[in-house]
Design an enzyme around this catalytic site. Structure first.
Site, PDB file in Angstrom:
ATOM      1  N   GLY A 177       0.814  -1.219   0.000  1.00 36.60           N
ATOM      2  CA  GLY A 177       0.000   0.000   0.000  1.00 36.60           C
ATOM      3  C   GLY A 177       0.841   1.260   0.000  1.00 36.60           C
ATOM      4  NE  ARG A 178       3.114   2.956  -5.071  1.00 38.51           N
ATOM      5  CZ  ARG A 178       3.135   3.538  -6.259  1.00 38.51           C
ATOM      6  NH1 ARG A 178       3.179   4.839  -6.336  1.00 38.51           N
ATOM      7  NH2 ARG A 178       3.144   2.823  -7.346  1.00 38.51           N
TER       8      ARG A 178
END
Ligand SMILES: Cc1cc2nc3c(=O)[nH]c(=O)nc-3n(C[C@H](O)[C@H](O)[C@H](O)COP(=O)(O)O)c2cc1C
Length: 200
Positions: A177-178
Site C-alpha cells: 500500500g505504498r
C-alpha cells in the site's frame, strides 16, 4: 529516537555494506553506481552518476576530475547527496553530507590500480568542457600513449578522490500500500547520531 554517536553510524554503515554486498551479488548492471547531487555557490543543483569505490567508517569514496563541473561545484560548496537505487533489490539508500578531497597518496594508490586506457583518459579528457570532435580526444589519448610508452602513468593533478562524510543516511524499504519504511540516521550539529522512522 535513540541517541548514540559512533555506534549508530557503525550500525548504518554495516547495513549499507550488507545491501551493497547483496547488490553486487545480484544486481545485473552497475551495482556500484550512485547518483551524486551537488550544488553551485548559488544553490543551483547538478546531478550525475558516479561509481562508489569504498564505503568505510568515515564515509563514501568516489573518484573524478577535480576540474569537472561536479569538482568545481564541490570546491565552491562541499554539501552533496548520494542516491543508490538497486532496482533488483527494490531498495533505495539516500546519503547527505559534506565532501573532502582524499589525501593525494590515496588517490595516487587508487589511480595506479586503474587500467591503462582509463589512466590515459583521465589525462586526456577535460571533463565537462566542450569537445570540438571525438577525433581531437582520440588524438590526445594517442599522443599521451606515446609520451608514456613503456612507463607508468602518474596521476594527473586534476584527478582524484572525494570522501563524502555523511550526516544523514536513509534506508527505504518497500511495504504494501505504498506504506514504505523509511529509517533515517542523522547526525546533529554536536556530532550525535540518532535514528528514527520518517513518514513514507
Ligand atoms: C554507470 C556510470 C558510472 C560513472 N562513474 C563515474 C565516476 O566514477 N567518476 C566520474 O567522474 N564520472 C563517472 N561517470 C560519468 C558521469 O556521470 C558524468 O558524465 C561525468 O563525471 C561528468 O559529470 P559533471 O560534468 O557533472 O562533472 C559515470 C557514468 C555512468 C553512467
Amino acid at each position: 529516537m535513540l541517541d548514540d554517536a559512533p555506534a549508530l553510524l557503525e550500525e548504518a554503515m554495516a547495513r549499507f555494506d550488507a545491501l551493497w554486498k547483496e547488490a553486487r551479488a545480484c544486481a545485473p548492471w552497475e551495482p556500484d553506481a550512485m547518483s551524486l547531487a551537488t550544488a553551485d555557490a548559488e544553490g543551483r543543483p547538478g546531478l550525475r552518476t558516479v561509481l562508489l569505490k569504498e564505503a568505510n567508517a568515515r564515509g563514501f569514496v568516489f573518484y573524478t576530475n577535480y576540474e569537472s563541473r561536479k569538482g568545481r561545484e564541490l570546491a565552491a560548496n562541499p554539501h552533496a547527496a548520494l542516491c543508490f537505487f538497486w532496482r533488483s533489490l527494490r531498495r533505495q539508500v539516500v546519503v547527505e553530507g559534506t565532501v573532502e578531497r582524499l589525501a593525494e597518496a590515496r588517490s595516487d594508490a587508487y589511480f595506479a590500480t586503474r587500467a591503462r586506457p582509463a589512466q590515459l583518459g583521465a589525462w586526456a579528457s577535460e571533463q565537462s568542457r566542450p569537445l570540438v570532435d571525438r577525433a581531437a580526444l582520440q588524438a590526445r589519448v594517442e599522443k599521451l600513449d606515446r609520451t608514456y610508452a613503456g612507463r607508468d602513468i602518474p596521476r594527473p593533478p586534476h584527478w582524484g578522490g572525494f570522501l563524502l562524510v555523511p550526516d544523514l543516511i536513509e534506508f527505504w524499504t518497500p511495504h504494501e500500500g505504498r506504506l514504505n519504511q523509511r529509517e533515517r540516521y542523522t547526525r546533529d550539529a554536536a556530532g550525535n547520531w540518532s535514528v528514527g522512522l520518517i513518514n513514507p
